[in-house]
Motif scaffolding. Structure first.
Motif, PDB file in Angstrom:
ATOM      1  N   ARG A  65       0.839  -1.207   0.000  1.00  0.00           N
ATOM      2  CA  ARG A  65       0.000   0.000   0.000  1.00  0.00           C
ATOM      3  C   ARG A  65       0.868   1.249   0.000  1.00  0.00           C
ATOM      4  NH1 ARG A  65      -2.966  -2.708   4.074  1.00  0.00           N
ATOM      5  NH2 ARG A  65      -2.141  -1.352   5.700  1.00  0.00           N
ATOM      6  N   ARG A  66       1.925   1.175   0.793  1.00  0.00           N
ATOM      7  CA  ARG A  66       2.790   2.332   0.966  1.00  0.00           C
ATOM      8  C   ARG A  66       3.451   2.731  -0.351  1.00  0.00           C
ATOM      9  NH1 ARG A  66       5.943   2.444   6.360  1.00  0.00           N
ATOM     10  NH2 ARG A  66       7.398   4.153   6.115  1.00  0.00           N
ATOM     11  N   LEU A 105      -3.639  18.232  10.581  1.00  0.00           N
ATOM     12  CA  LEU A 105      -2.571  18.608   9.653  1.00  0.00           C
ATOM     13  C   LEU A 105      -3.137  19.481   8.536  1.00  0.00           C
ATOM     14  CD1 LEU A 105      -0.620  15.231   9.317  1.00  0.00           C
ATOM     15  CD2 LEU A 105      -0.137  17.152  10.833  1.00  0.00           C
ATOM     16  N   THR A 106      -2.336  20.434   8.098  1.00  0.00           N
ATOM     17  CA  THR A 106      -2.756  21.287   6.986  1.00  0.00           C
ATOM     18  C   THR A 106      -2.739  20.470   5.699  1.00  0.00           C
ATOM     19  OG1 THR A 106      -0.487  21.912   6.508  1.00  0.00           O
ATOM     20  CG2 THR A 106      -1.705  23.320   8.041  1.00  0.00           C
ATOM     21  N   GLU A 164       0.646  19.406   4.895  1.00  0.00           N
ATOM     22  CA  GLU A 164       1.169  18.392   5.815  1.00  0.00           C
ATOM     23  C   GLU A 164       0.488  17.039   5.604  1.00  0.00           C
ATOM     24  OE1 GLU A 164       2.137  21.707   9.259  1.00  0.00           O
ATOM     25  OE2 GLU A 164       0.310  20.498   9.323  1.00  0.00           O
ATOM     26  N   LEU A 222       2.779  13.938   4.879  1.00  0.00           N
ATOM     27  CA  LEU A 222       2.729  12.718   5.686  1.00  0.00           C
ATOM     28  C   LEU A 222       3.089  11.515   4.820  1.00  0.00           C
ATOM     29  CD1 LEU A 222       1.796  11.837   8.551  1.00  0.00           C
ATOM     30  CD2 LEU A 222      -0.475  11.493   7.602  1.00  0.00           C
ATOM     31  N   VAL A 223       2.580  11.507   3.613  1.00  0.00           N
ATOM     32  CA  VAL A 223       2.811  10.373   2.718  1.00  0.00           C
ATOM     33  C   VAL A 223       4.147  10.514   1.978  1.00  0.00           C
ATOM     34  CG1 VAL A 223       1.993   9.286   0.605  1.00  0.00           C
ATOM     35  CG2 VAL A 223       0.382   9.858   2.429  1.00  0.00           C
ATOM     36  N   GLU A 243       6.799  11.706   2.933  1.00  0.00           N
ATOM     37  CA  GLU A 243       7.948  11.406   3.794  1.00  0.00           C
ATOM     38  C   GLU A 243       8.280   9.925   3.829  1.00  0.00           C
ATOM     39  OE1 GLU A 243       8.066  13.081   7.606  1.00  0.00           O
ATOM     40  OE2 GLU A 243       8.545  15.041   6.734  1.00  0.00           O
ATOM     41  N   ILE A 244       7.296   9.081   3.545  1.00  0.00           N
ATOM     42  CA  ILE A 244       7.584   7.649   3.623  1.00  0.00           C
ATOM     43  C   ILE A 244       7.621   7.011   2.236  1.00  0.00           C
ATOM     44  CG2 ILE A 244       6.654   7.370   5.964  1.00  0.00           C
ATOM     45  CD1 ILE A 244       4.138   6.144   4.634  1.00  0.00           C
ATOM     46  N   ARG A 286      -2.856  13.762  -1.910  1.00  0.00           N
ATOM     47  CA  ARG A 286      -2.160  12.874  -0.981  1.00  0.00           C
ATOM     48  C   ARG A 286      -1.999  11.487  -1.592  1.00  0.00           C
ATOM     49  NH1 ARG A 286      -4.872  11.648   4.787  1.00  0.00           N
ATOM     50  NH2 ARG A 286      -6.273  10.484   3.424  1.00  0.00           N
ATOM     51  N   LYS A 330       2.733  10.093  -3.976  1.00  0.00           N
ATOM     52  CA  LYS A 330       3.775   9.058  -3.918  1.00  0.00           C
ATOM     53  C   LYS A 330       4.047   8.478  -5.306  1.00  0.00           C
ATOM     54  CE  LYS A 330       1.184   6.337  -1.238  1.00  0.00           C
ATOM     55  NZ  LYS A 330       0.429   5.197  -0.662  1.00  0.00           N
ATOM     56  N   PRO A 335       5.358  15.636  10.126  1.00  0.00           N
ATOM     57  CA  PRO A 335       3.901  15.686  10.258  1.00  0.00           C
ATOM     58  C   PRO A 335       3.411  14.868  11.456  1.00  0.00           C
ATOM     59  CG  PRO A 335       4.503  15.346   7.979  1.00  0.00           C
ATOM     60  CD  PRO A 335       5.774  15.283   8.763  1.00  0.00           C
ATOM     61  N   ARG A 362      -0.122  18.999  18.178  1.00  0.00           N
ATOM     62  CA  ARG A 362      -1.324  19.815  17.995  1.00  0.00           C
ATOM     63  C   ARG A 362      -2.502  19.225  18.750  1.00  0.00           C
ATOM     64  NH1 ARG A 362      -0.443  20.794  11.715  1.00  0.00           N
ATOM     65  NH2 ARG A 362       1.214  22.351  11.894  1.00  0.00           N
ATOM     66  N   LEU A 418      -2.922   4.356   4.329  1.00  0.00           N
ATOM     67  CA  LEU A 418      -1.903   5.043   3.519  1.00  0.00           C
ATOM     68  C   LEU A 418      -0.587   4.289   3.484  1.00  0.00           C
ATOM     69  CD1 LEU A 418      -2.462   8.728   4.644  1.00  0.00           C
ATOM     70  CD2 LEU A 418      -3.170   7.663   2.500  1.00  0.00           C
ATOM     71  N   GLY A 419      -0.474   3.234   4.267  1.00  0.00           N
ATOM     72  CA  GLY A 419       0.737   2.432   4.216  1.00  0.00           C
ATOM     73  C   GLY A 419       1.641   2.585   5.429  1.00  0.00           C
TER      74      GLY A 419
END
Ligand code: ATP
Ligand code: MG
Lengths: 239, 773
Positions: A89-90, A106-107, A110, A114-115, A117-118, A157, A161, B403, B410, B681-682
């Motif tokens: 999935r990632r 998260l904005t 962000e 989040l995604v 970054e990985i 989002r 990736k 994040p 937050r 999302l993994g």
């Protein structure tokens, strides 16, 4: 484009899914065989409860079938185990759901970061948000965005990736038509520009005009597959 | 929810338990004491004299307000206990021939009283009897005023004046080496050269009599006969210890329950608030269908009531159980005919109202919210939570945060009130633990100061009568004695303005190495050539400062009244003391050089022969053996302190566990959706756990220093409330204590976090996607 010359992304073989509810057994999928190709745009149509979401969830590695096999690029997803499904999935899958499932704290930027970054080879969050036409609002929190905007953040989002497959379950289900068109535009653009295999579940039959192929579901089976000679742009469809 | 009910119930239950335990103990101990004192006629005023004729007794009885007078002969003795090399110290108290004393009666545990005029019969105290396994029929050899006596034990008894019996000058019981014994008056008079005379009187007062007036009159009458100054129960050692125990329990009965109950009420509040947020739409529907506000509110009130009921049941039974255990422990120190832990109806009633009251308090706000919620508004989903960038980010720092870190921070910031309270809750757990463990450090420190810095002699030897310096040579020549430093102890009454204290001034040789007065930093203070050095507690009681001039009423010998200047203050944690240069002291009391005893360093290998020699030496009144005192302490008090501390660790862990578990559960409930989305999302299980655990870790991290401050604060309050004339407790907290208590809290937090983490493995990813938030 010639279907046969394309590479197969998914090969689905004899897929069944039975939910065991104690007394009764719900047969959500009753033997599905289908190949999905790299880069194509597929629309899934069918009555409520016919098994569309079940299939997509299995394709996305969120659920496992009762019987049958799903090969992704030759690898049998039904055999890889939970850890590898997470990795799958990632690295390969982007999801878009009816309810956007953004992280409220998260904005927009962000949520995408989040995604990214990985991921091994991502777009920048800014690029991804620009792709869905949200370049301006990157520092807004979900609560400060409209439904359509939130859904576009979700798409950004999902695509940031550079996934190999984008799975969308009723992405416009909670939106009005105008907003829905904007969202579909974003999907169409991602499919075209990044060449991502895109699967869209919908109850809106008009959306079928956007697809390369339209797969009809009924009662846990594929009842019909239509090929579109010509794909339309969302703006060309009469809603 | 079930497990959260249990977690909160446990915290509240711990509060109820400490309340039930300590209040019940105060009640039982207080009531037992009252009945015992009453039934066995514990005296009100006590006085020691050198030697007074019976005629004095009649005149004492004529003092207005005095109801009864009992005169006695009391004598110290050196005991030779079979199977024990070192001598034991005995305190012999006379019994009227053939009857119970009018005051300070005996409660016989075994055997009988002494038959009239049987000069070899004794009744012994039950603590010593137990420790030495002695009973009626056994024999014991004693050296009484220089005469060796073979005594036959005929009975085992206790008395209200020895509820807490410690060897003279000691603080902790030493049941193996200290014996109270009762003997026929006639025999004791004969042994101590007291024919027709007495050296100890006990008085009881009429209701409404003025104790100070009686004490003054007694002093006036007894002065001629070497009166040592009369005193009331206030200054009676046994009762003083008992009172200080009750004071300590009273502090415990308030501090701990309050902490636990406040925390429980906060937990209940957070859980109910969350529950109501989750049930919001349902509440709206029910109200729309016609259920009244009350009916809906009752549903949640039941939740609070269930917790209260659980807490009451577990708290009361655990409290009663601990109370029984503690009463058993007390029975070892405090000798009562019977000490039973009784759960008084008012304690029961108060506990129940506390449980339900606290539950109601915690539920009040949430229930009010339910009642105010209008159906139309409630059926709409709750608006999306609005977040803002962190304060830190708005200030321009913290740009580099990931994040995930922002999610954690937050969330904490948005729920800042709850975050702070949770942090406080964890801090309280640590604080409670520190505050209930500091005793170990404090006692450790006091023992170290007492036995390694101040009183370093192996043995303190006391002579029956003051003797000339020649006696010191004799002592030095006893086998095994490596070093001997003489001392002179003189009973006096110190007076400054209208404040007086009775005690023995200790005269020492300057530069002594064995027994020393210490300053604030535990360095020896050099003795002034004249003038007097007061322990800080004594200075406080007298209101004296260096430079003040005290009036010294000497209570022995020629009984001069002199003036002496206070030249310094010594730090002393145990008891009160006044020190002088020995020669200056002898000059002050108008006597030539003389000593009351000596502090000795004894060759360990020769200790046996030294003890044998002591047993043969009539002039020696008794020994206090340092090693015996230390081991006596370790066998009794230390063990109980450790048991208490373990109990407190359990209680504090309950708070830590309850708070962290609850906080983690609410977090999972609030963020289950986000975390499931992240899994989609993994993100791996480990990665999403890190968000949950990270949040808890931050709360714990902030809670630790806060908890240390709270712990220090509570300890300071407790120490202050426990200051007595007996102990000036220093507040000592070793770094190691901060360390291990923090570890206990972190451990409890980790366990509860891991328990909750397992829920994350069961997140249903697909289900989350089907629903709106
Ligand atoms: N977790 C579950 N437990 C039991 N039955 C389920 C579960 N999820 C789905 N089903 C059943 O499986 C069948 C197929 O469900 P699925 O969600 O795939 O349908 P769908 O085609 O996506 O319908 P819709 O268009 O309404 O979303 C339905 O009958 C549904 O009730
Ligand atoms: Mg569906």
């Amino acid at each position: 484009m010639d279907q046969q010359s394309r590479q197969t992304a998914f090969r689905v073989k004899g897929l069944t899914k039975v939910y065991d509810m104690g007394e009764i057994q719900v047969r959500a999928l009753r033997g599905v065989d289908i190949d999905l190709y790299e880069g194509e745009f597929v629309v899934l149509l069918g009555p409520s409860g016919s098994g569309k979401s079940t299939l997509v969830n299995i394709l996305g590695g969120l659920d496992s079938p009762s019987e049958g096999h799903v090969f992704f690029r030759g690898e049998d997803l039904t055999l890889v185990g939970d850890k590898n499904l997470t990795l799958y999935r990632r690295n390969h899958v982007g999801f878009v759901f009816q309810f956007y499932n953004l992280i409220p704290s998260l904005t927009a930027r962000e949520n995408v970061a989040l995604v990214t970054e990985i991921s091994p080879d991502p777009l920048t969050p800014e690029e991804a948000l620009t792709l869905v036409g949200l370049g301006e609002r990157i520092n807004h929190f979900p609560a400060q965005l409209s439904g359509g905007e939130q859904q576009r953040v979700a798409i950004a989002r999902a695509v940031a990736k550079r996934p190999d497959v984008l799975l969308c379950d009723e992405p416009t289900g909670a939106l009005d038509i105008t907003t829905g068109v904007v969202v579909l535009d974003a999907l169409e653009r991602v499919n075209r520009e990044l060449g991502t295999l895109t699967v869209v579940i919908t109850h809106n039959a008009a959306i079928r005009h956007l697809a390369d192929r339209v797969i009809y579901f009924a009662d846990g089976r594929i009842s019909r597959i239509d090929l579109n000679e010509q794909r339309m742009k969302p703006s060309e469809v009469s809603w | 929810m079930g497990s959260q009910v249990i977690a909160i119930g446990l915290v509240m239950g711990a509060g109820i338990a400490t309340f039930v335990m300590s209040t019940g103990l105060i009640d039982s101990l207080g009531e037992t004491r009252r009945l015992y004192y009453e039934e066995f006629r514990f005296g009100d005023v006590f006085v020691d004299v050198k030697r007074a004729p019976e005629g004095l007794a009649r005149r004492l009885a004529e003092i207005p307000g005095v109801r009864r007078v009992e005169t006695r002969v009391t004598v110290g003795a050196t005991l030779d206990v079979p199977g024990m090399r070192e001598p034991a110290t005995g305190l012999l108290v006379s019994l009227p021939e053939g009857r119970q004393p009018e005051l300070n009666g005996l409660y016989l545990r075994a055997g009988r009283l002494v038959e009239p005029y049987r000069e070899n019969e004794v009744v012994i105290g039950d603590a010593f009897a137990e420790a030495q396994e002695l009973g009626p029929g056994d024999r014991i050899s004693a050296l009484i005023s220089g005469h060796r006596r073979e005594l036959e034990i005929v009975g085992v008894a206790i008395s209200p004046e020895f509820v807490y019996a410690v060897p003279p000058g000691a603080l902790f019981p030493d049941n193996k080496r200290f014996a109270v014994m009762w003997m026929g008056r006639d025999a004791l008079e004969a042994a101590h050269d007291m024919d027709g005379a007495f050296n100890d009187a006990v008085l009881s007062l009429m209701p409404g009599a003025s104790e100070p007036d009686v004490i003054e009159a007694v002093d006036a009458l007894s002065r001629r006969f070497g009166g040592q100054g009369a005193y009331g129960r206030e200054d009676h050692t046994s009762d003083m210890f008992l009172r200080s125990e009750l004071d300590q329990l009273a502090v415990m009965a308030i501090v701990l329950p309050v902490i636990f109950l406040v925390v429980a009420s906060f937990l209940l509040h957070t859980v109910l608030s969350r529950l109501i947020s989750l049930d919001r739409e349902e509440i709206g529907t029910l109200k729309a269908l016609g259920l009244t506000d009350r009916e809906v509110a009752w549903h949640y009130a039941k939740f609070a009531a269930a917790i209260a009921a659980l807490a009451a049941v577990t708290g009361i039974s655990a409290g009663a159980w601990f109370g029984h255990a503690m009463a058993g422990m007390y029975a070892e120190f405090y000798r009562f005919p019977a000490l039973h832990y009784e759960l008084a109806p008012w304690v029961l009633a108060t506990s129940l109202s506390l449980a339900f009251g606290i539950a109601l308090l915690g539920a009040l706000q949430a229930i009010r919210r339910v009642m105010r919620l209008r159906p139309a508004e409630a059926m709409r989903p709750e608006p999306q939570p609005v977040y803002r960038p962190l304060l830190l980010e708005r200030l321009g720092v913290a740009q580099a945060l990931s994040p995930a870190a922002r999610m954690i921070l937050r969330h904490l910031e948005r729920r800042w009130r709850r975050s702070i309270l949770t942090c406080l809750g964890i801090a309280t757990a640590l604080g409670t633990l520190i505050a209930s463990s500091f005793f170990l450090d404090t006692i450790d420190f006091m023992l170290d100061v007492q036995f390694n810095r101040a009183e370093r002699e192996d043995v303190a030897l006391a002579l029956i009568e003051p003797q000339s310096l020649r006696a010191l040579d004799d002592i030095r020549h006893m086998p095994g004695v490596m070093r001997a430093e003489p001392y002179r102890a003189v009973p006096v009454k110190l007076r400054l303005e209208n404040r007086t204290r009775r005690l023995a001034v200790l005269g020492m040789r300057p530069g002594g190495d064995l027994h020393r007065a210490l300053d604030r930093r535990q360095h020896p203070v050099s003795l002034p050539p004249d003038g007097i050095l007061l322990s800080d507690m004594l200075a406080r009681l007298l209101g004296a400062r260096p430079g003040d001039v005290l009036t010294v009423e000497v209570l022995e010998g020629r009984r001069p009244v002199r003036q002496v200047r206070v030249t310094g203050i010594a730090e002393q944690y145990v008891g009160t003391a006044a020190y002088m240069d020995m020669d200056a002291l002898n000059r002050l009391i108008l006597e030539g050089p003389s000593i009351s005893g000596a502090w000795l360093k004894v060759d360990g290998a020769a200790a046996g022969t030294f003890y044998d020699a002591v047993k043969r030496t009539p002039a020696i009144a008794g020994l206090s053996i340092r090693a015996a005192a230390i081991s006596g302490f370790n066998e009794t008090l230390a063990e109980n302190l450790i048991r208490m501390t373990l109990t407190n660790i359990a209680f504090a862990s309950i708070i830590a566990f309850g708070v962290v578990y609850n906080s983690a559960r609410i977090s999972v409930s609030e963020r289950g959706r986000e975390l499931a989305s992240m899994r989609v999302l993994g993100f791996t299980r480990g990665e999403i756990s890190a968000i949950l655990l990270g949040e808890l870790a931050i709360l714990v991290l902030f809670a630790l220093p806060l908890g240390m401050v709270i712990g220090y604060g509570i300890a300071a309050v407790v120490v202050e409330s426990l200051q007595t004339e007996l102990f000036k407790l220093p507040l000592v907290l070793k770094p190691a204590t901060y360390g291990w208590t923090a570890l206990v809290v972190v451990g409890a937090a980790t366990v509860s976090a891991l328990v909750v983490r397992r829920r994350l493995d069961r997140l249903d990813l697909v289900a989350v996607l089907k629903t709106r938030e």
